[in-house]
Design a protein around this motif. Structure first.
Motif, PDB file in Angstrom:
ATOM      1  N   MET A  78       0.853  -1.161   0.116  1.00 16.19           N
ATOM      2  CA  MET A  78      -0.085  -0.060  -0.041  1.00 16.19           C
ATOM      3  C   MET A  78       0.871   1.400  -0.041  1.00 16.19           C
ATOM      4  N   VAL A  79       1.949   1.147   0.880  1.00 16.35           N
ATOM      5  CA  VAL A  79       2.849   2.544   1.027  1.00 16.35           C
ATOM      6  C   VAL A  79       3.620   2.657  -0.208  1.00 16.35           C
ATOM      7  N   THR A  80       3.622   1.609  -1.089  1.00 17.99           N
ATOM      8  CA  THR A  80       4.749   1.916  -2.275  1.00 17.99           C
ATOM      9  C   THR A  80       3.662   1.902  -3.500  1.00 17.99           C
ATOM     10  N   ASP A  81       2.344   1.925  -3.230  1.00 20.47           N
ATOM     11  CA  ASP A  81       1.248   1.917  -4.561  1.00 20.47           C
ATOM     12  C   ASP A  81       1.603   3.067  -5.474  1.00 20.47           C
ATOM     13  N   PRO A  82       1.643   3.044  -6.678  1.00 19.43           N
ATOM     14  CA  PRO A  82       1.861   4.178  -7.561  1.00 19.43           C
ATOM     15  C   PRO A  82       0.727   4.913  -7.798  1.00 19.43           C
ATOM     16  N   ARG A  83      -0.373   4.463  -7.468  1.00 18.96           N
ATOM     17  CA  ARG A  83      -1.660   5.423  -7.267  1.00 18.96           C
ATOM     18  C   ARG A  83      -1.257   6.510  -6.262  1.00 18.96           C
ATOM     19  N   ILE A  84      -0.543   6.345  -5.067  1.00 20.01           N
ATOM     20  CA  ILE A  84      -0.162   7.188  -4.186  1.00 20.01           C
ATOM     21  C   ILE A  84       1.081   7.842  -4.548  1.00 20.01           C
ATOM     22  N   THR A  85       2.104   7.040  -4.839  1.00 17.84           N
ATOM     23  CA  THR A  85       3.240   7.661  -4.950  1.00 17.84           C
ATOM     24  C   THR A  85       3.315   8.747  -6.124  1.00 17.84           C
ATOM     25  N   ALA A  86       2.636   8.335  -7.169  1.00 13.87           N
ATOM     26  CA  ALA A  86       2.393   9.455  -8.318  1.00 13.87           C
ATOM     27  C   ALA A  86       2.011  10.507  -7.977  1.00 13.87           C
ATOM     28  N   ILE A  87       0.964  10.728  -7.195  1.00 12.81           N
ATOM     29  CA  ILE A  87       0.383  11.880  -6.626  1.00 12.81           C
ATOM     30  C   ILE A  87       1.291  12.633  -5.758  1.00 12.81           C
ATOM     31  N   ALA A  88       2.123  11.881  -4.806  1.00 10.31           N
ATOM     32  CA  ALA A  88       3.049  12.689  -4.072  1.00 10.31           C
ATOM     33  C   ALA A  88       4.237  13.124  -4.928  1.00 10.31           C
ATOM     34  N   ALA A  89       4.441  12.572  -6.092  1.00 11.38           N
ATOM     35  CA  ALA A  89       5.617  13.167  -7.063  1.00 11.38           C
ATOM     36  C   ALA A  89       4.741  14.627  -7.661  1.00 11.38           C
ATOM     37  N   LEU A 269      13.476   3.745  -3.505  1.00 10.72           N
ATOM     38  CA  LEU A 269      12.886   4.728  -4.585  1.00 10.72           C
ATOM     39  C   LEU A 269      11.377   3.954  -4.856  1.00 10.72           C
ATOM     40  N   VAL A 270      10.287   4.627  -4.745  1.00 16.10           N
ATOM     41  CA  VAL A 270       9.097   4.392  -4.896  1.00 16.10           C
ATOM     42  C   VAL A 270       8.304   4.743  -5.937  1.00 16.10           C
ATOM     43  N   TYR A 271       8.827   5.829  -6.648  1.00 14.96           N
ATOM     44  CA  TYR A 271       8.365   6.298  -7.900  1.00 14.96           C
ATOM     45  C   TYR A 271       9.236   6.884  -8.827  1.00 14.96           C
ATOM     46  N   ASP A 272       9.335   6.647  -9.995  1.00 19.60           N
ATOM     47  CA  ASP A 272      10.173   7.018 -11.116  1.00 19.60           C
ATOM     48  C   ASP A 272       9.460   7.399 -12.171  1.00 19.60           C
ATOM     49  N   GLY A 273       9.104   8.669 -12.216  1.00 21.72           N
ATOM     50  CA  GLY A 273       8.268   9.195 -13.464  1.00 21.72           C
ATOM     51  C   GLY A 273       8.775   8.577 -14.901  1.00 21.72           C
ATOM     52  N   SER A 274      10.069   8.661 -14.922  1.00 22.80           N
ATOM     53  CA  SER A 274      10.613   8.196 -16.285  1.00 22.80           C
ATOM     54  C   SER A 274      10.456   6.686 -16.583  1.00 22.80           C
ATOM     55  N   ARG A 275      10.124   6.010 -15.442  1.00 20.88           N
ATOM     56  CA  ARG A 275       9.942   4.458 -15.565  1.00 20.88           C
ATOM     57  C   ARG A 275       8.501   4.043 -15.392  1.00 20.88           C
ATOM     58  N   ALA A 276       7.767   5.187 -15.574  1.00 23.38           N
ATOM     59  CA  ALA A 276       6.254   5.001 -15.281  1.00 23.38           C
ATOM     60  C   ALA A 276       5.758   4.153 -13.867  1.00 23.38           C
ATOM     61  N   GLY A 277       6.559   4.823 -12.678  1.00 26.01           N
ATOM     62  CA  GLY A 277       6.153   4.362 -11.659  1.00 26.01           C
ATOM     63  C   GLY A 277       6.192   3.181 -10.957  1.00 26.01           C
ATOM     64  N   GLN A 278       7.606   2.458 -11.294  1.00 24.84           N
ATOM     65  CA  GLN A 278       7.618   1.016 -10.579  1.00 24.84           C
ATOM     66  C   GLN A 278       8.567   1.389  -9.311  1.00 24.84           C
ATOM     67  N   SER A 279       8.489   0.466  -8.738  1.00 22.67           N
ATOM     68  CA  SER A 279       9.199   0.902  -7.269  1.00 22.67           C
ATOM     69  C   SER A 279      10.353  -0.221  -7.323  1.00 22.67           C
ATOM     70  N   ASP A 280      11.357  -0.028  -6.345  1.00 15.27           N
ATOM     71  CA  ASP A 280      12.790  -0.884  -6.509  1.00 15.27           C
ATOM     72  C   ASP A 280      12.836  -1.543  -5.162  1.00 15.27           C
TER      73      ASP A 280
END
Ligand SMILES: O=C(O)CCC(=O)C(=O)O
Length: 280
Positions: A78-89, A269-280
């Motif tokens: 949940m805390v690494t979910d791109p629905r949230i991390t993209a908004i945070a970005a 890293l939980v959001y990378d705009g250049s990689r369309a929001g994958q986490s590592d």
């Protein structure tokens, strides 16, 4: 469901943004189960790796636990979910986002009418606890795990207070006297910011700036109010050595070198705009 330009401007104006529901009933049920499990002491096996929940021995007080993402899969997802991390970005205005911490909050219900001031969350600024980061452009997401109104202790914000800068005594999470702390902040800054309770549906997520003053009153309902509150920062932020060597972030930075970038497995890293929001 990203905020549009006007909503991003509004975030910088008032210091918070309320997203529409991002999680469905099934996801909320699973998250509620996870929150209660990590607070029960049943997991992780072998005990909490970093620190135990605070206030665990006080049945009516608000309880918080940090770093549950590290050992609980549901919470990590949940805390690494791109629905949230993209908004945070988007709100922070950056491409790459790292996880700073999480906080799992349980506010027990006081429906029997017996007051307990320790059920409150005192008015505070998150950054007052985070000064080992070089930037205040950090953000907390509150993932709300039930419909929440003033009756069950909705979070209250002092609108625009992030523009006050860091207040002198802003580490008041466990100070139950909301009126006194609110008055102190108004005195320090000379004006009262408008106050609002963020009443939201389960599955909605609110985002607030690290300098926004916020807190909450008692939960007068029969059910516990549960919240998952991950916090994020822009990739590239640097270590700033303040005078809180015992802060959990400092401890997890290991041999921190002032001025070097905050990275490593505890700050993924939980959001990378250049990689369309994958986490590592
Ligand atoms: O749960 C609350 O009332 C406050 C939460 C909070 O302080 C936070 O998420 O930063």
């Amino acid at each position: 469901m990203l905020p549009n330009e006007r909503e991003i401007e509004e975030y910088w104006e008032v210091g918070y943004w309320v997203a529409p529901p991002l999680f469905d009933a099934d996801e909320i049920d699973k998250a509620r189960e996870a929150v209660l499990a990590v607070h029960s002491g049943r997991e992780p096996e072998g005990g909490y790796p970093f620190m135990p929940p605070l206030n665990a021995d006080k049945p009516r007080a608000v309880k918080t636990l940090m770093y549950a993402w590290y050992f609980n899969d549901v919470i990590r997802k949940m805390v690494t979910d791109p629905r949230i991390t993209a908004i945070a970005a988007s709100l922070m205005g950056v491409d790459r986002v790292r996880l700073w911490q999480d906080q799992v909050i349980v506010k027990p219900g006081l429906a029997d009418g017996e007051p307990d001031p320790e059920n409150n969350v005192g008015f505070h600024q998150d950054y007052s606890y985070w000064q080992d980061s070089s930037t205040t452009n950090m953000i907390t997401a509150n993932i709300v795990l039930q419909d929440t109104t003033e009756a069950n202790g909705a979070m209250r914000v002092l609108m625009g207070s992030h523009r006050f800068g860091l207040l002198e005594a802003a580490s008041h999470f466990f100070d139950p006297d909301l009126d006194r702390v609110r008055a102190d902040y108004a005195t320090e800054r000379g004006s009262g910011a408008g106050e609002r309770a963020l009443e939201v549906l389960g599955g909605q997520v609110t985002f607030h700036h690290s300098l926004l003053v916020h807190g909450s009153g008692p939960n007068r309902s029969p059910e516990p109010r549960l919240t998952l509150a991950p916090a994020y920062f822009p990739d590239g932020a640097r270590i700033r050595l303040d005078d809180h060597p015992e802060s959990p972030h400092r401890v997890l930075m290991h041999a921190p070198v002032p001025g070097s970038e905050i990275t490593g497995k505890y700050f993924p890293l939980v959001y990378d705009g250049s990689r369309a929001g994958q986490s590592d």
